[in-house]
Design a protein around this motif. Structure first.
Motif, short mmCIF file in Angstrom:
data_model
loop_
_atom_site.label_atom_id
_atom_site.label_comp_id
_atom_site.label_asym_id
_atom_site.label_seq_id
_atom_site.Cartn_x
_atom_site.Cartn_y
_atom_site.Cartn_z
N PHE A 14 20.12 10.65 -106.68
CA PHE A 14 21.58 9.90 -107.00
C PHE A 14 21.61 9.76 -105.23
O PHE A 14 22.16 8.45 -105.11
CB PHE A 14 22.51 10.96 -107.09
CG PHE A 14 22.54 11.26 -108.80
CD1 PHE A 14 22.69 10.13 -109.77
CD2 PHE A 14 22.44 12.50 -109.43
CE1 PHE A 14 22.69 10.16 -110.89
CE2 PHE A 14 22.49 12.50 -110.77
CZ PHE A 14 22.49 11.43 -111.49
N ASP A 15 21.69 10.49 -104.33
CA ASP A 15 22.00 10.24 -102.86
C ASP A 15 21.00 9.17 -102.37
O ASP A 15 21.37 8.02 -101.83
CB ASP A 15 21.89 11.27 -102.13
CG ASP A 15 23.03 12.38 -102.33
OD1 ASP A 15 23.75 12.13 -102.99
OD2 ASP A 15 23.04 13.68 -102.10
N LEU A 16 19.73 9.12 -102.70
CA LEU A 16 18.82 8.26 -102.15
C LEU A 16 19.07 6.70 -102.92
O LEU A 16 18.88 5.85 -102.19
CB LEU A 16 17.40 8.57 -102.64
CG LEU A 16 16.19 7.81 -102.06
CD1 LEU A 16 16.45 7.67 -100.64
CD2 LEU A 16 14.91 8.23 -102.28
N VAL A 17 19.47 6.75 -104.14
CA VAL A 17 20.05 5.71 -104.80
C VAL A 17 21.01 4.97 -103.93
O VAL A 17 20.95 3.66 -103.86
CB VAL A 17 20.13 5.61 -106.11
CG1 VAL A 17 20.81 4.60 -107.11
CG2 VAL A 17 18.80 6.11 -107.08
N LEU A 18 22.05 5.59 -103.60
CA LEU A 18 23.08 5.22 -103.20
C LEU A 18 22.82 4.61 -101.72
O LEU A 18 23.45 3.75 -101.24
CB LEU A 18 24.46 6.22 -103.07
CG LEU A 18 24.85 6.82 -104.33
CD1 LEU A 18 26.03 7.70 -103.92
CD2 LEU A 18 25.33 5.79 -105.46
N ASP A 19 21.87 5.32 -100.92
CA ASP A 19 21.59 4.65 -99.43
C ASP A 19 20.78 3.73 -99.73
O ASP A 19 20.66 2.84 -98.90
CB ASP A 19 20.72 5.95 -98.97
CG ASP A 19 21.89 7.18 -98.71
OD1 ASP A 19 23.32 6.89 -98.86
OD2 ASP A 19 21.60 8.38 -98.27
#
Length: 606
Positions: free
Chosen positions: A186-191
C-alpha cells in the motif's frame, strides 16, 4: 481525498485475484463478522468453475486518506483484449510474478503493453513460500524482460517486493517479517504511482468496460479524463472517428467502494466511475460534453487470430433442448457480445444462417459458446481456423505463437518431436529446476489447435503449456491433421448397449448407451484412418434357448468424454460440434451419406 489508479497484471495463476482479496480485507472493506468469498472478484459462474479471471473488474480500497482504485485483469492470453483496453484507465501497475515459474508468455504480453503506455510497474514476487522458489533468479529474469521490451531508465529502476498474496503479506526482503501485512505494498503504491493526471476542459471519458444491469440498463465504466459529470447532465457519445452516435442524459453515476457500487452526486476528473442512461455508447467510444468535437484516442487492439463459424442448428434433434435457436436471436446475441469485447469480431457469412466469429484463441470462443448454451441457445460450431493475411508482395502470412512448455526432462524428446511435426521451431531450452526443462517454440497457430490433449497424453499429464501471439510469418506449408477416422450412426434412434459392446473392436465410443442418435452423428473414434458407418440400434436377438453365459450383463468400456474445448480442437473441417443447453454432440457437416460422398469428391478434385 487523493486518488491512485492501479492495475494488477500477471500471467494466469500467478495470484492476482487472491492478492486483491487480501487488499480488500486489510484495507477494512469487510466488517469483522462478514463472510468473505474466496476470489471475490471472480463473480461469473464460469470464472468460479474454471478458477480463472475472464473479465476485467474494478474495485476500490481506502488506505489512510487516499482512495486506491484497483482493476483486476485476466491472466490468460486469449483474454488479452481485456488487459489492453484497461491500461488507459490506470497510472500504475503491480506486476505479479510467480517466485518459482518466473516471467511467462502472458507476463511478457502485459509488461509490453504497460511499458508502451508509459506506466512504471511495481514488481511483486509472489508465492515466495513455495519450496521451489528462486526469488533472485526471477528478479534477474524480470529485469532482462524489461530490457528486452525497450523499457526506459525510469521503468528499469522498478521497486521490488516479495511475499505471499494468499497469506496476505509483502516485504522488501524475501524473508517473512514478524509483523506480516500488505502495508509495504500500500505504502509503495502511494509513493511510486503518480496521482491521476487531469486535463483541462469539459467532461470527457473513454468507455472501457461495458455491462448490462436489469434495472439501470447499459453501464459503461471508464476513467474521467477531464471535467466533472453529474446525474441528469446531457452528454454525447462519439466513436473513434469523431462521429456522434447519440446524445442523452446520465441517469446515474456509480463509484466503486470496495465490492459495492454506490451512487455519487458528482464524478470528478481522474476518478474511475460507471455511468448509466445511454443506450448506444460502447467500449472505446468517447463520452463527453456536447461542445467537445475531438474524441479521445483509444488504445489499438491486437487483431484476432482464430475464427469459427457459428451455424444455426439443423440436426434432427434441433429445438428439443434449447429455446433460442433462430439465426436472428443468435446474431443479436453475438452483436451484443462484440459491443463489450473489443477482441471479438463478428461477420455475416456467405452461406445462410451462419456467422464468422473471430477471436484470440479457442478458449475465448469456447467461453462465449459455453455462456450462450447456459442462456438457452442451440447452435452448431465449426472447427477453429486461423486468420491469414497477405503482405504487400502478396505473400500469404499466418499467425505464429510463442509456446512455452514446462515438462519433465524424460518427456522432452516426445514434445520436441511433436512440435517439429507441427512446424514449430525451438527458440530456447533451459532447465527450470527439479528435473524439469522449459522449452520455448515459435509455432503456427493452426499447428497448435488440438495439441493440448495430445501433449498431456505424451507427458503423462505433467506438462504445462502456455501460448502467446508472436506475430505473422510466411505460410509454413501443410500440417498433418487427425490420424483417426470416425464411427458414424446410420439410423436415428437410441443407442443400445449390446450394439456398442459389439462395436468396441472398431474403436472407443464418445456416447453412452441410451443416448439419442441420428443419421450422420459421430458416435465413436475409428481405430483406422477412414470413416465408417455403423448401426448402434441393433439389439440382441432373443430365443427360447437358455445357455450358460448367454445372459451375462454387457460390460462396456467408459466412453471418451468430449468437453467443449476438446471437441472443438478434435473435429475436422467436414465436422461440426452441436451445442445445446444439455448436450455436446459431434456430427458430420453433411448428415446424408450421399451428400457426404459428393462433398468428398468435390473437395478431392478441387
Amino acid at each position: 481525498m487523493s486518488l491512485r489508479n492501479i492495475a494488477i497484471i500477471a500471467h494466469v495463476d500467478h495470484g492476482k485475484t487472491t492478492l486483491v482479496d487480501e487488499l480488500l480485507k486489510q484495507s477494512g472493506v469487510y466488517r469483522e463478522n462478514e463472510r468473505v468469498a474466496e476470489r471475490a472478484l471472480d463473480s461469473g459462474d464460469i470464472e468460479k468453475e474454471r478458477g480463472i479471471t475472464i473479465l476485467a473488474k474494478a474495485t476500490s480500497v481506502t488506505w489512510g486518506d487516499t482512495r486506491i482504485n484497483i482493476v483486476d485483469t485476466p491472466g490468460h492470453a486469449d483474454f488479452g483484449g481485456e488487459v489492453e483496453r484497461i491500461l488507459n484507465m490506470v497510472d500504475g501497475a503491480v506486476l505479479l510474478v510467480d517466485a518459482a515459474e518466473g516471467p511467462m508468455p502472458q507476463t511478457k504480453f502485459v509488461v509490453g503493453k504497460a511499458l508502451k503506455v508509459g506506466l512504471r510497474p511495481i514488481v511483486a514476487v509472489n508465492k515466495i513460500d513455495r519450496p521451489d522458489a528462486r526469488a533472485d533468479e526471477v528478479v534477474n529474469e524480470v529485469f532482462d524482460l524489461f530490457a528486452a521490451l525497450d523499457a526506459d531508465e525510469d521503468q528499469l529502476d522498478f521497486p521490488i517486493l516479495y511475499g505471499s498474496g494468499r497469506d496476505g503479506w509483502m516485504a522488501p526482503e524475501p524473508d517473512r517479517p514478524d509483523e506480516a501485512s500488505l502495508a509495504p505494498l500500500f505504502d509503495l503504491v502511494l509513493d511510486h504511482v503518480p496521482a491521476p493526471a487531469v486535463a483541462d476542459g469539459p467532461f470527457r471519458m473513454i468507455g472501457t468496460i461495458l455491462e448490462a444491469d436489469p434495472f439501470l440498463g447499459r453501464i459503461i465504466t471508464g476513467r474521467i479524463h477531464s471535467g466533472t459529470v453529474r446525474p441528469n447532465q446531457t452528454v454525447k457519445v462519439m466513436d473513434r472517428d469523431g462521429k456522434t452516435l447519440e446524445t442523452g442524459r446520465v441517469s446515474k453515476i456509480l463509484a466503486f467502494r470496495g465490492l459495492e457500487r454506490q451512487p455519487i452526486a458528482e464524478g470528478a476528473a481522474g476518478d474511475i466511475v460507471a455511468i448509466a442512461g445511454l443506450s448506444k455508447g460502447t467500449v472505446a467510444d468517447t463520452f463527453c460534453d456536447p461542445q467537445v468535437d475531438e474524441p479521445l484516442a483509444a488504445q489499438p487492439i491486437d487483431p484476432p487470430t482464430v475464427t469459427m463459424s457459428f451455424i444455426v442448428n439443423d440436426s434432427p434433434l434441433a429445438g428439443t433442448e434449447g429455446d433460442k435457436v433462430t439465426s436472428r436471436v443468435i446474431r443479436d446475441r453475438l452483436m451484443k457480445e462484440a459491443e463489450g469485447n473489443v477482441a471479438l469480431k463478428i461477420e455475416d457469412s456467405d452461406q445462410k444462417d451462419a456467422f464468422h466469429v473471430s477471436g484470440r484463441g479457442e478458449l475465448q470462443l469456447a467461453v462465449l459458446i459455453e455462456t450462450m448454451r447456459r442462456e438457452g441457445f442451440e447452435l452448431a460450431v465449426s472447427r477453429p481456423r486461423v486468420v491469414m493475411q497477405k503482405d504487400e508482395d502478396g505473400t500469404l502470412l499466418e499467425p505464429i505463437e510463442e509456446v512455452v512448455i514446462d515438462v519433465d526432462e524424460e518427456h522432452s524428446g516426445a514434445v520436441v518431436q511433436k512440435m517439429s511435426e507441427r512446424k514449430g521451431e525451438m527458440a530456447e531450452l533451459k532447465p527450470s529446476g527439479g528435473d524439469r526443462v522449459r522449452l520455448v517454440f515459435h509455432a503456427p497457430t493452426r499447428g497448435l489447435i488440438g495439441y493440448q490433449s495430445e501433449l498431456l497424453t505424451d507427458t503423462r499429464g505433467t506438462a504445462i503449456m502456455n501460448r502467446l501471439f508472436h506475430g505473422y510469418a510466411p505460410y509454413k506449408g501443410p500440417i498433418a491433421g487427425r490420424t483417426n477416422g470416425v464411427l458414424i450412426a446410420n439410423e436415428p434412434g437410441e443407442a443400445v448397449a449390446y450394439a456398442l459392446f459389439n462395436l468396441e473392436d472398431r474403436g472407443p465410443m464418445v456416447i453412452d448407451p441410451g443416448a439419442k442418435v441420428y443419421q450422420g452423428m459421430i458416435i465413436g473414434i475409428h481405430s483406422r484412418d477412414n470413416d465408417l458407418e455403423v448401426n448402434v440400434l441393433k439389439g440382441k436377438k432373443l430365443t427360447n434357448v437358455r445357455a450358460a453365459g448367454k445372459d451375462d450383463a454387457v460390460k462396456l468400456t467408459p466412453p471418451v468424454r468430449m468437453t467443449l474445448e476438446r471437441a472443438l480442437s478434435w473435429i475436422q473441417d467436414d465436422e461440426l460440434v452441436e451445442v445445446t443447453p444439455k448436450s455436446i454432440r459431434l456430427r458430420k457437416l453433411h448428415l446424408d451419406p450421399h451428400e457426404r460422398k459428393r462433398f468428398e469428391k468435390a473437395r478431392a478434385s478441387a
